[in-house]
Design an enzyme around this catalytic site. Sequence first.
Site, PDB file in Angstrom:
ATOM      1  N   SER B  41       0.828  -1.215   0.000  1.00 38.73           N
ATOM      2  CA  SER B  41       0.000   0.000   0.000  1.00 38.73           C
ATOM      3  C   SER B  41       0.860   1.262   0.000  1.00 38.73           C
ATOM      4  CB  SER B  41      -0.936   0.006   1.208  1.00 38.73           C
ATOM      5  OG  SER B  41      -0.193   0.001   2.409  1.00 38.73           O
ATOM      6  N   CYS B  42       2.131   1.135   0.344  1.00 37.27           N
ATOM      7  CA  CYS B  42       3.038   2.287   0.294  1.00 37.27           C
ATOM      8  C   CYS B  42       3.178   2.795  -1.143  1.00 37.27           C
ATOM      9  CB  CYS B  42       4.428   1.896   0.805  1.00 37.27           C
ATOM     10  SG  CYS B  42       4.516   1.606   2.579  1.00 37.27           S
ATOM     11  N   VAL B  43       3.593   4.056  -1.264  1.00 41.69           N
ATOM     12  CA  VAL B  43       3.751   4.671  -2.580  1.00 41.69           C
ATOM     13  C   VAL B  43       5.175   5.221  -2.709  1.00 41.69           C
ATOM     14  CG1 VAL B  43       3.025   6.579  -4.061  1.00 41.69           C
ATOM     15  CG2 VAL B  43       1.319   5.270  -2.825  1.00 41.69           C
TER      16      VAL B  43
END
Lengths: 209, 168
Positions: B41-43
């Site tokens: 879910s990190c960007v």
Amino acid sequence: MHAPAITPAAEYALERTFERAMAAAGRALAEMSGQEIQIVATEVTRTTSRHIIESAGGAETLVVGVYLGITGSLTGHAMLVLQPSGARRLAAMLLDGFAVPTPVSPDSLEFDEMEISALQEVGNVTIGAFLNEVARHMLEPVHPTVPIAIADMAGAILDGVLADLTMDSDELLAAHTSFINDGDTIEGAVLVMPQRASLQALTAALGAA
Amino acid sequence: MVLAAPLLPGATGGPVLVAGIGEMVITRDPATLLVAYGLGSCVALCLWDPQSKVAALAHFMLPSGPLNSPPVKFVDSGLPTFLTEFRRAGGQPRRSEIKAAGGAAMLAVVATTMEIGKHNGEALQAALGQHGLRLHKQDLGGKAGRTVQLEPATGRLLIKSVSSVSVL
């Protein structure tokens, strides 16, 4: 910055809880499969979100994770983490005589529906056993959600769960776990990631706050 | 099994700077690769200035939160810090190629985590807009993990998942 919720006394109490829970989970899996299966919690550590990914081998390490949410009087997340080859052997152990193994490389991330189902059951039994043990001390129900098995990079599987926790707490419990059957030992880790208030309630219930 | 780093096509065998969760890496060395491993879910936000050849990669974890340590854990509070450091290294955001990847929904049925990746992507676009910037290319969303590698020599962003490799 919060003070650590897990004191050395709490860590000791949690180790004993994990030991009892994994022994019970081993008996349950043995009964379910008709095989001699023993589960041993070899080491319980308190750790942080950063170190939990490192201890899984690094963010890009390919793993199989079986996720369960924790609801009821405790809230948070839990996950059984296995190497792909270990997950495949564990599934085969449980499916012995009930399914034809899919001919793939041991490290492949392709698992058929029966293997996924078996792994979800292992996650359900191991994490459920820990939550049952905890609920016995809390005198209130603690429920796991329906298990979900996923195979991907360790960082990718864990970062969403860690993000959900990170505003609240950065303390996690990791139990290195061995599944032993007929001379084969499959290493894994049971991760318990409670919300901070739940972690404090948990350690208080275990008499170690 | 650990995928050897860097595994992606174009790897030179030169130095690699890794951005862990909430961290940023910046370089002017064309031989140094910037990498973020195992994004769920990190960007990852990547800036590459074709004139100065300054390249930068930030690994954001959540859409919003206080400026904290690590410095780019949160998109809203971390982006200004990231842009400041990029300028300090000689990069100009307005003439740079801006790309992003990540923001997956790995555990899509888990209510508390399913929206984090989506919100990260949305927050990133909103925060860039506040600085008069926009994404030129992106690979956001989906349900698979990604490793990203930015090449300062060319500005190419290589994205690897378990099943594929692509280039932005």
